[in-house]
Design an enzyme around this catalytic site. Structure first.
Site, PDB file in Angstrom:
ATOM      1  N   CYS A  26       0.733  -1.099  -0.058  1.00  0.00           N
ATOM      2  CA  CYS A  26      -0.063   0.027  -0.008  1.00  0.00           C
ATOM      3  C   CYS A  26       0.832   1.044  -0.140  1.00  0.00           C
ATOM      4  O   CYS A  26       0.664   2.367  -0.872  1.00  0.00           O
ATOM      5  CB  CYS A  26      -0.938   0.000   1.237  1.00  0.00           C
ATOM      6  SG  CYS A  26      -2.094  -1.559   1.714  1.00  0.00           S
ATOM      7  N   CYS A  29       2.272   2.652  -3.365  1.00  0.00           N
ATOM      8  CA  CYS A  29       1.595   3.957  -4.002  1.00  0.00           C
ATOM      9  C   CYS A  29       1.099   5.112  -2.999  1.00  0.00           C
ATOM     10  O   CYS A  29       1.256   6.244  -3.538  1.00  0.00           O
ATOM     11  CB  CYS A  29       0.343   3.173  -4.572  1.00  0.00           C
ATOM     12  SG  CYS A  29       0.552   2.026  -5.962  1.00  0.00           S
ATOM     13  N   CYS A  60     -35.178   0.838  11.487  1.00  0.00           N
ATOM     14  CA  CYS A  60     -34.109   1.346  12.354  1.00  0.00           C
ATOM     15  C   CYS A  60     -34.701   2.710  13.288  1.00  0.00           C
ATOM     16  O   CYS A  60     -34.347   2.783  14.314  1.00  0.00           O
ATOM     17  CB  CYS A  60     -32.954   1.813  11.529  1.00  0.00           C
ATOM     18  SG  CYS A  60     -32.376   0.668  10.297  1.00  0.00           S
ATOM     19  N   CYS A 116     -36.466   2.407  16.925  1.00  0.00           N
ATOM     20  CA  CYS A 116     -35.650   2.216  18.018  1.00  0.00           C
ATOM     21  C   CYS A 116     -34.903   3.476  18.248  1.00  0.00           C
ATOM     22  O   CYS A 116     -34.720   4.214  19.151  1.00  0.00           O
ATOM     23  CB  CYS A 116     -34.882   0.946  18.012  1.00  0.00           C
ATOM     24  SG  CYS A 116     -35.700  -0.670  18.367  1.00  0.00           S
ATOM     25  N   HIS A 117     -33.966   3.812  17.066  1.00  0.00           N
ATOM     26  CA  HIS A 117     -32.846   4.675  17.323  1.00  0.00           C
ATOM     27  C   HIS A 117     -33.088   6.211  17.112  1.00  0.00           C
ATOM     28  O   HIS A 117     -32.592   7.054  17.110  1.00  0.00           O
ATOM     29  CB  HIS A 117     -31.691   4.341  16.483  1.00  0.00           C
ATOM     30  CG  HIS A 117     -31.377   3.099  16.725  1.00  0.00           C
ATOM     31  ND1 HIS A 117     -30.542   2.825  17.841  1.00  0.00           N
ATOM     32  CD2 HIS A 117     -31.321   1.699  16.147  1.00  0.00           C
ATOM     33  CE1 HIS A 117     -30.432   1.210  17.863  1.00  0.00           C
ATOM     34  NE2 HIS A 117     -30.743   0.783  17.045  1.00  0.00           N
ATOM     35  N   ARG A 126     -22.029  -4.857  12.787  1.00  0.00           N
ATOM     36  CA  ARG A 126     -23.051  -4.681  13.814  1.00  0.00           C
ATOM     37  C   ARG A 126     -24.248  -4.300  13.121  1.00  0.00           C
ATOM     38  O   ARG A 126     -25.288  -4.469  13.960  1.00  0.00           O
ATOM     39  CB  ARG A 126     -22.430  -3.153  14.320  1.00  0.00           C
ATOM     40  CG  ARG A 126     -23.094  -2.407  15.381  1.00  0.00           C
ATOM     41  CD  ARG A 126     -23.310  -3.250  16.643  1.00  0.00           C
ATOM     42  NE  ARG A 126     -24.414  -2.914  17.463  1.00  0.00           N
ATOM     43  CZ  ARG A 126     -25.422  -3.354  17.530  1.00  0.00           C
ATOM     44  NH1 ARG A 126     -26.038  -4.151  16.502  1.00  0.00           N
ATOM     45  NH2 ARG A 126     -26.126  -2.856  18.449  1.00  0.00           N
ATOM     46  N   CYS A 183     -28.095  -5.965  14.142  1.00  0.00           N
ATOM     47  CA  CYS A 183     -29.291  -5.373  14.365  1.00  0.00           C
ATOM     48  C   CYS A 183     -30.673  -5.774  13.475  1.00  0.00           C
ATOM     49  O   CYS A 183     -31.628  -6.202  14.011  1.00  0.00           O
ATOM     50  CB  CYS A 183     -29.249  -3.759  13.872  1.00  0.00           C
ATOM     51  SG  CYS A 183     -29.414  -2.779  15.456  1.00  0.00           S
TER      52      CYS A 183
END
Lengths: 251, 152, 110
Positions: free
Chosen positions: A66, A69, A167, A170-171, A208, A212
């Site tokens: 890596c 470059c 989503c 709840c959030h 993660r 959910c």
């Protein structure tokens, strides 16, 4: 009357407070907050260390590293992770940090793709995210990334799974409320890759998010799928201004 | 109407917590007496000189910070020979044993341990004169609110 | 340093006064498999933990630990030693699969 005004003001203040973006760190206990602040004891830093070594390592048919470059990651990669996902002109799609690392690995180094959540993939992600730690998240959702952003926003609000929850239920609507012994977070994507106590290992935001999906008993989208990328773009847009904390620590 | 009712229950917690709550089935507490006797010898350990630093409420039993300290000058003549950690509801109650001596300079340790649910944690220190001192503390370990991949 | 980066890390103050008590911190990458877990196909995951860890200061033992499955994954330890002379602090360990690891650091004592 006075009491009614006071109550209205208090409600207003509470609403304003609930709406201000808060990092997931605010919902963690003292031990996790201290661990995240401790660059020696945060276990994810071991993966960052491996990522730093992988950055220098020549690989693939091109036998390039890596660094060959991109030079020193401290300079060339500073701020990059805070601007992703973003439209990628070469790939002709919106891509994440993980996907860009992979594209480089395959295209430039001539090496095999790094499997999702594998140690080399997480090590490089962690190391590169660390180069943008403390920088505010800021993604472009206009131009060619626009349609993907709207897909992500739609997914965020679509009821899924046996629990029939989106989503947002709840959030956003229930953020700050208590669920069992935990406070429901706003689901801000500031920590990732993060060390998660539940996993006893570091993982990406895709892992993660998949958790959910399972939580609401929905089918989990595949790693690196368009749905997960779109959701990440929407989440990072929603968190704009919050600082990237990677590598974070979470329950 | 029905959907609304379900959402209320779900977001309020009852529906979601049903599974993890059932998952935190505590193991029966081990009787620590034989282990303690093995470490302390014939005379029972005396409470004192050992301090346990453990959060009273641990967020996740996979990794709980533990600090241990023993009052000792750590000299050639008078030092801590060993420190032991016992957790009565862990499947294997002996978490760790440390042997140390005057070279340590200070009888103090920090580590991170696993706790299989809320329980009593005991620390023992064996001194150079053979005396054994102890301390114990209760810790509450909470379970995750949402089902995760590994709880399957 | 360890043979492979990211396997373990140690922190010792690089300089100390003679007689000073200094802190040694250690973090090791290891799953500390407790032997009670099953993989996604229901197969038992074999127990594999770091069962022994020894810290030495110029060859003399500071601390010897016998560890069980109650130690958290990616184990962390902090402990102390009295700085007596310039030298090296070395920590080595071994897991149930017989894999050994080590880290070390120099300390200058004035």
């Amino acid at each position: 009357m006075k009491r009614a005004v006071a109550l209205a003001l208090a409600l207003l203040a509470a609403t304003a407070l609930a709406e201000a973006p808060r990092s997931g760190l605010a919902y963690q206990g003292e031990d996790i907050r201290r661990l995240q602040a401790d660059d020696f004891a945060n276990p994810a830093m071991l993966w960052a260390e491996r990522g730093a070594a992988a950055w220098q390592q020549r690989r693939g048919t091109a036998n390039k590293s890596c660094a060959d470059c991109h030079g020193a990651a401290e300079q060339s990669m500073r701020g990059v992770a805070a601007r992703l996902p973003a439209w990628d002109a070469r790939l002709q799609r919106v891509s994440t940090l993980d996907q860009r690392i992979n594209a480089c690995t395959v295209r430039e180094q001539g090496a095999a793709e790094l499997p999702p959540e594998s140690e080399p993939a997480l090590a490089l992600q962690t190391y590169l995210a660390l180069q943008s730690r403390g920088m505010p998240l800021r993604v472009a959702v206009d131009g060619p990334a626009g349609p993907v952003f709207y897909i992500g926003r739609e997914l965020y609000r679509t009821r899924i799974g046996q629990m029939n929850l989106a989503c947002t239920h709840c959030h956003e609507q229930k953020a700050g409320k208590t669920l069992l012994a935990e406070q429901i977070s706003q689901g801000q994507p500031t920590a990732w890759p993060a060390y998660r106590m539940d996993w006893q290992a570091p993982g990406s935001i895709e892992r993660r998010l998949r958790a959910c999906f399972l939580g609401v008993r929905a089918e989990m989208p595949a790693y690196r799928s368009e749905d997960l990328v779109a959701l990440q773009l929407y989440l990072v847009w929603r968190a704009q201004g919050l600082a990237l904390e990677a590598p974070g620590v979470r329950r | 109407m029905r959907r609304r009712h379900f959402l209320k229950v779900g977001a309020g917690g009852t529906a979601i917590l049903a599974v993890p709550a059932a998952a935190q089935q505590l193991l029966p507490a081990h009787d620590l007496a034989p282990l303690i006797m093995q470490i302390a010898g014939t005379s029972p350990p005396r409470p004192g000189r050992v301090r346990i630093g453990l959060p009273s409420l641990a967020e996740n039993g996979n990794s709980v910070p533990l600090d241990l300290a023993v009052d000792s000058p750590m000299s050639e003549a008078d030092h801590v020979r060993s420190i032991h950690v016992l957790a009565e509801r862990n499947p294997r109650p002996l978490v760790a044993s440390f042997q140390l001596g005057p070279l340590a300079g200070r009888a103090q340790l920090s580590l991170r341990i696993r706790l299989a649910g809320s329980q009593r944690v005991v620390a023992l220190a064996v001194m150079s004169d053979g005396a054994c001192w102890s301390a114990e503390t209760e810790v509450v370990v909470t379970s995750a609110a949402c089902l995760d991949e590994l709880s399957l | 340093m360890s043979e492979a980066p990211g396997i373990g890390r140690i922190r010792v103050p690089p300089r100390a006064r003679r007689g000073e008590v200094v802190e040694i911190r250690l973090l090791i990458q290891h799953p500390m498999e407790n032997g009670f877990r099953r993989d996604t196909l229901g197969r038992a995951v074999a127990k594999n933990i770091i069962h022994r860890l020894v810290a030495r200061y110029d060859g003399r033992e500071i601390l010897r630990a016998e560890l069980g499955s109650g130690i958290a994954a990616n184990p962390y330890f902090a402990f102390f030693t009295r700085a007596t002379a310039s030298g090296r602090i070395e920590i080595d360990w071994e897991d149930d699969a017989g894999v050994r690891g080590s880290v070390g650091a120099a300390i200058e004592v004035t």
